[in-house]
Design a protein around this motif. Structure first.
Motif, PDB file in Angstrom:
ATOM      1  N   ARG A 108       7.769 -25.090  31.187  1.00 53.44           N
ATOM      2  CA  ARG A 108       9.385 -25.648  30.565  1.00 53.44           C
ATOM      3  C   ARG A 108       8.734 -24.918  28.738  1.00 53.44           C
ATOM      4  O   ARG A 108       9.120 -24.037  27.728  1.00 53.44           O
ATOM      5  CB  ARG A 108       9.982 -26.410  30.395  1.00 53.44           C
ATOM      6  CG  ARG A 108      10.555 -26.453  31.512  1.00 53.44           C
ATOM      7  CD  ARG A 108      12.141 -27.817  30.920  1.00 53.44           C
ATOM      8  NE  ARG A 108      12.488 -27.370  30.643  1.00 53.44           N
ATOM      9  CZ  ARG A 108      13.752 -26.941  30.310  1.00 53.44           C
ATOM     10  NH1 ARG A 108      14.021 -26.572  32.353  1.00 53.44           N
ATOM     11  NH2 ARG A 108      14.926 -26.888  29.927  1.00 53.44           N
ATOM     12  N   GLU A 109       8.024 -25.288  27.875  1.00 53.32           N
ATOM     13  CA  GLU A 109       7.085 -25.322  26.782  1.00 53.32           C
ATOM     14  C   GLU A 109       7.238 -24.453  26.143  1.00 53.32           C
ATOM     15  O   GLU A 109       6.723 -23.490  25.854  1.00 53.32           O
ATOM     16  CB  GLU A 109       5.761 -26.339  26.208  1.00 53.32           C
ATOM     17  CG  GLU A 109       6.482 -27.264  25.360  1.00 53.32           C
ATOM     18  CD  GLU A 109       5.689 -28.647  24.818  1.00 53.32           C
ATOM     19  OE1 GLU A 109       6.386 -29.593  25.904  1.00 53.32           O
ATOM     20  OE2 GLU A 109       4.912 -28.197  24.140  1.00 53.32           O
ATOM     21  N   SER A 125       9.444 -21.753  26.098  1.00 50.60           N
ATOM     22  CA  SER A 125      10.065 -21.865  24.687  1.00 50.60           C
ATOM     23  C   SER A 125       9.332 -21.162  23.844  1.00 50.60           C
ATOM     24  O   SER A 125      10.330 -20.193  23.025  1.00 50.60           O
ATOM     25  CB  SER A 125      10.317 -23.621  24.280  1.00 50.60           C
ATOM     26  OG  SER A 125      10.611 -24.260  24.773  1.00 50.60           O
ATOM     27  N   LEU A 126       8.072 -21.669  23.919  1.00 51.19           N
ATOM     28  CA  LEU A 126       6.870 -20.645  22.608  1.00 51.19           C
ATOM     29  C   LEU A 126       7.637 -18.927  23.247  1.00 51.19           C
ATOM     30  O   LEU A 126       7.213 -18.644  22.246  1.00 51.19           O
ATOM     31  CB  LEU A 126       6.155 -21.226  23.338  1.00 51.19           C
ATOM     32  CG  LEU A 126       5.335 -22.162  22.923  1.00 51.19           C
ATOM     33  CD1 LEU A 126       4.233 -22.519  23.070  1.00 51.19           C
ATOM     34  CD2 LEU A 126       5.888 -21.972  21.403  1.00 51.19           C
ATOM     35  N   THR A 150      10.288 -17.429  24.079  1.00 50.46           N
ATOM     36  CA  THR A 150      11.730 -17.474  23.516  1.00 50.46           C
ATOM     37  C   THR A 150      11.394 -16.682  21.810  1.00 50.46           C
ATOM     38  O   THR A 150      11.654 -15.772  21.280  1.00 50.46           O
ATOM     39  CB  THR A 150      12.206 -18.091  24.038  1.00 50.46           C
ATOM     40  OG1 THR A 150      11.663 -19.501  22.901  1.00 50.46           O
ATOM     41  CG2 THR A 150      13.229 -18.337  25.062  1.00 50.46           C
ATOM     42  N   SER A 151      10.471 -17.713  21.262  1.00 47.91           N
ATOM     43  CA  SER A 151       9.959 -16.470  19.968  1.00 47.91           C
ATOM     44  C   SER A 151       9.520 -15.465  19.553  1.00 47.91           C
ATOM     45  O   SER A 151       9.807 -15.188  19.126  1.00 47.91           O
ATOM     46  CB  SER A 151       9.135 -17.669  19.278  1.00 47.91           C
ATOM     47  OG  SER A 151       7.981 -18.367  19.450  1.00 47.91           O
ATOM     48  N   ARG A 208      16.700 -17.482  26.335  1.00 47.59           N
ATOM     49  CA  ARG A 208      17.260 -19.123  26.890  1.00 47.59           C
ATOM     50  C   ARG A 208      18.628 -18.791  26.613  1.00 47.59           C
ATOM     51  O   ARG A 208      18.791 -19.162  26.101  1.00 47.59           O
ATOM     52  CB  ARG A 208      16.310 -19.791  25.861  1.00 47.59           C
ATOM     53  CG  ARG A 208      16.003 -21.091  26.386  1.00 47.59           C
ATOM     54  CD  ARG A 208      16.580 -22.097  24.642  1.00 47.59           C
ATOM     55  NE  ARG A 208      16.529 -23.170  24.604  1.00 47.59           N
ATOM     56  CZ  ARG A 208      16.255 -24.630  25.632  1.00 47.59           C
ATOM     57  NH1 ARG A 208      14.328 -23.840  25.957  1.00 47.59           N
ATOM     58  NH2 ARG A 208      16.038 -25.517  25.945  1.00 47.59           N
ATOM     59  N   PHE A 224      16.321 -20.001  31.819  1.00 48.28           N
ATOM     60  CA  PHE A 224      14.772 -18.592  31.180  1.00 48.28           C
ATOM     61  C   PHE A 224      15.187 -17.384  31.869  1.00 48.28           C
ATOM     62  O   PHE A 224      15.556 -17.630  33.514  1.00 48.28           O
ATOM     63  CB  PHE A 224      13.756 -19.312  31.192  1.00 48.28           C
ATOM     64  CG  PHE A 224      13.556 -20.130  29.705  1.00 48.28           C
ATOM     65  CD1 PHE A 224      13.339 -20.765  28.906  1.00 48.28           C
ATOM     66  CD2 PHE A 224      13.381 -21.635  31.121  1.00 48.28           C
ATOM     67  CE1 PHE A 224      12.856 -21.610  28.264  1.00 48.28           C
ATOM     68  CE2 PHE A 224      13.555 -23.090  30.632  1.00 48.28           C
ATOM     69  CZ  PHE A 224      13.052 -22.552  28.595  1.00 48.28           C
ATOM     70  N   LEU A 276      10.535 -25.025  20.150  1.00 48.76           N
ATOM     71  CA  LEU A 276      11.537 -23.887  19.576  1.00 48.76           C
ATOM     72  C   LEU A 276      10.970 -23.449  17.941  1.00 48.76           C
ATOM     73  O   LEU A 276      10.441 -22.630  17.340  1.00 48.76           O
ATOM     74  CB  LEU A 276      12.710 -24.236  19.771  1.00 48.76           C
ATOM     75  CG  LEU A 276      13.527 -23.748  21.374  1.00 48.76           C
ATOM     76  CD1 LEU A 276      13.912 -24.692  21.287  1.00 48.76           C
ATOM     77  CD2 LEU A 276      12.815 -22.621  21.536  1.00 48.76           C
ATOM     78  N   SER A 310       8.927 -21.202  16.088  1.00 49.36           N
ATOM     79  CA  SER A 310       9.157 -19.651  16.402  1.00 49.36           C
ATOM     80  C   SER A 310       9.522 -19.117  15.352  1.00 49.36           C
ATOM     81  O   SER A 310       9.577 -18.019  14.131  1.00 49.36           O
ATOM     82  CB  SER A 310       9.079 -19.154  17.339  1.00 49.36           C
ATOM     83  OG  SER A 310      10.684 -19.935  17.721  1.00 49.36           O
TER      84      SER A 310
END
Lengths: 226, 226
Positions: free
Chosen positions: A55-56, A59-60, A62-63, A69, A75, B60, B63
Motif C-alpha cells: 500500500r505504501e 501511494s509513493l 501515485t506521486s 489512487r 489502485f 502521499l 510527492s
DNA sequence: ATTCAGTATTTTATCGATATTATCGCGGCA
DNA sequence: TGCCGCGATAATATCGATAAAATACTGAAT
C-alpha cells in the motif's frame, strides 16, 4: 524474517522500498498493464511481502504518476494515451531545456567529469548489450541536468523520463533503437555540453527526444498500444 | 467507527484522505515546523486516527515535496531555505508561463466563464475577509491554467503553488497582502486572459509572483524564517 | 429478456500487536 | 577529559486480523 534473510534478499532497504522499486519496474516495463487494477492481495503474493509495504509503495507511485489512487476503490496502473504521451514529450522538452541550460551555465570541472563518466558507462553497456543499459541511459541524461542545482526540477525530469520510457517499453523495446544512430546523438549532446554550447546542446537534446517521440507517436496513432 | 460517525466527521472520505488534507494544512500553515520530525504516534493522537492512515498520508505528502521520507528513520517536514524558495519561484514562473499561454491558446467560452467566476468568488471572500480566501485564491490561479489541458503540468503548478504559499505563511500571513494593490493585479491578469492577450497576461502573472517573491526573499535573507 | 432488490463475495481500509531498527545515556577505558 | 561501545528506551516498519465498503451474483417481478 530475520536479519540474515534480509541481507540475502534481492535488494536492500526496507520492504516498502523494495516493493516500490519492484512495482515501478513492473509498471514501467509493462508487466502491469495500463489501467490494470492493482489488487493488494495479488501483489502481496507476487512480491512475497505484507499488505502495508504494498500500500505504501503504491501511494509513493501515485506521486510519480505511474499509479492512480481512487479513494475506497484501490489502485490501478496509470492509463496510457496519445494525449498523455504528447503531454509528457512537450513537458520534457520544456523542462529539460531549462535544466540543461542552467546546468551548463553552472559549469564545473567536476560536473564535466561526471557527465563524461556517465556517458562512457552507458556506451560500454550498450556495446556489450548489457541489461543495465536502460539504467545507465537514464543516469547519463540525469547527469547532464544535475548541475542545474535544482532538486525539484530534477525530480520532475526524472519522473517524466520514467513516464516516457514506459511508452518505449510498451511499443516494444527492440523497435526504436535500431533505426537511428543513437550513439552519435548522445555523443553530440555530450560534446556540445562540455563545450558549454548551451544552444547546440539543447537543440540536440530536444531533437533526440522529438525523434523518438515522433516514432512512438506514430505507433500510438496506429493503435499498436493498449 | 461506524457509518453514522463517519458522516459527522469534520471531513468526508477515507481516514487516509482526511489525514492527508489535515497534515498538508498543518505543514503549509507552519503548525508543523520545517525540519520537524513527524512522529507517527504523536500525529496519531493529534489527528485521532490510526497509524496506517498517517503513514499513508505522509507517503502521499512526500510527492508534494512537503514531507521528506528517510528510509527506516521516519518522516520529517520539508526544510525551507532561500535556495529552495528561489527554485520554487523560478520553476513556477517557467511552468505557469507555459500553462497560461496554452490555456489562452485553447480559449473557450466555458473556460472564460470559469475564470471569471473563480475571480469573483475570490474577490468576494477577500472583501468579506473570509477565511476561505486562500482556497479561492488558489482556485482562481488554477482556473487560469486549467485550459491548458495538461494534467501533469497542472499538478506540478498546484504543487509549486502549495510550496510557495507555505513560505507566505511562514513569513506571516498579514505582511504581504497589505503592501500592494493585489486586487488590481488579479483584475489585470483576468482582463488580459479573457482578452486572449497571452503576452500581457503572462507578463502580469509572472510579475504578480515576482513581486511577492522579492518581498519574501528579502525576509528570508534577513533571517526572519526557519 | 431486463431491471431491480437483496444477499454473498471479494477487496479495501484500518486497527492493534510485534519485531526490527535507531537513538539516547551511561560507564569503562585510553 | 574525551571517546567508544554496550544496554535501555523510543520509534519505525511490518504483520495478521477485522471492519467497512464495493462488486458480483442470484432470483423474482415486470
Amino acid at each position: 524474517m530475520n536479519r540474515l534473510d534480509r541481507v540475502t534478499d534481492t535488494a536492500e532497504g526496507s520492504a516498502t522500498n523494495r516493493a516500490y522499486r519492484r512495482l515501478r519496474e513492473l509498471i514501467v516495463a509493462g508487466d502491469l498493464k495500463p489501467g490494470e487494477k492493482l489488487k493488494i492481495d495479488g501483489l502481496r503474493k507476487r512480491l512475497d511481502t505484507g499488505a502495508s509495504p504494498i500500500r505504501e509503495a503504491l501511494s509513493l507511485l501515485t506521486s510519480d504518476h505511474l499509479v492512480e489512487r481512487i479513494d475506497q476503490r484501490g489502485f490501478r496502473a496509470a492509463e496510457v494515451s496519445a494525449a498523455n504521451f504528447n503531454e509528457i514529450l512537450k513537458l520534457r522538452c520544456a523542462l529539460e531545456d531549462q535544466a540543461l541550460r542552467e546546468s551548463i551555465a553552472n559549469y564545473t570541472e567536476a560536473w564535466e567529469e561526471h557527465v563524461v563518466l556517465a556517458h562512457h558507462r552507458m556506451l560500454r553497456a550498450q556495446n556489450e548489450k548489457r541489461d543495465d543499459f536502460e539504467l545507465l541511459h537514464k543516469a547519463f541524461h540525469m547527469a547532464l541536468l544535475a548541475n542545474a542545482n535544482s532538486p525539484i526540477l530534477l525530480k520532475f525530469c526524472s519522473q517524466l523520463y520514467d513516464l516516457n520510457i514506459r511508452y518505449r517499453f510498451l511499443a516494444g523495446r527492440a523497435l526504436d533503437y535500431q533505426q537511428r544512430d543513437v550513439r552519435a546523438e548522445h555523443a553530440g549532446i555530450l560534446a556540445a555540453a562540455i563545450a558549454r554550447d548551451a544552444d547546440t546542446a539543447s537543440e540536440r537534446l530536444l531533437n533526440h527526444y522529438k525523434l523518438t517521440g515522433a516514432f512512438l507517436s506514430g505507433l500510438l496513432g496506429s493503435g499498436t498500444l493498449g
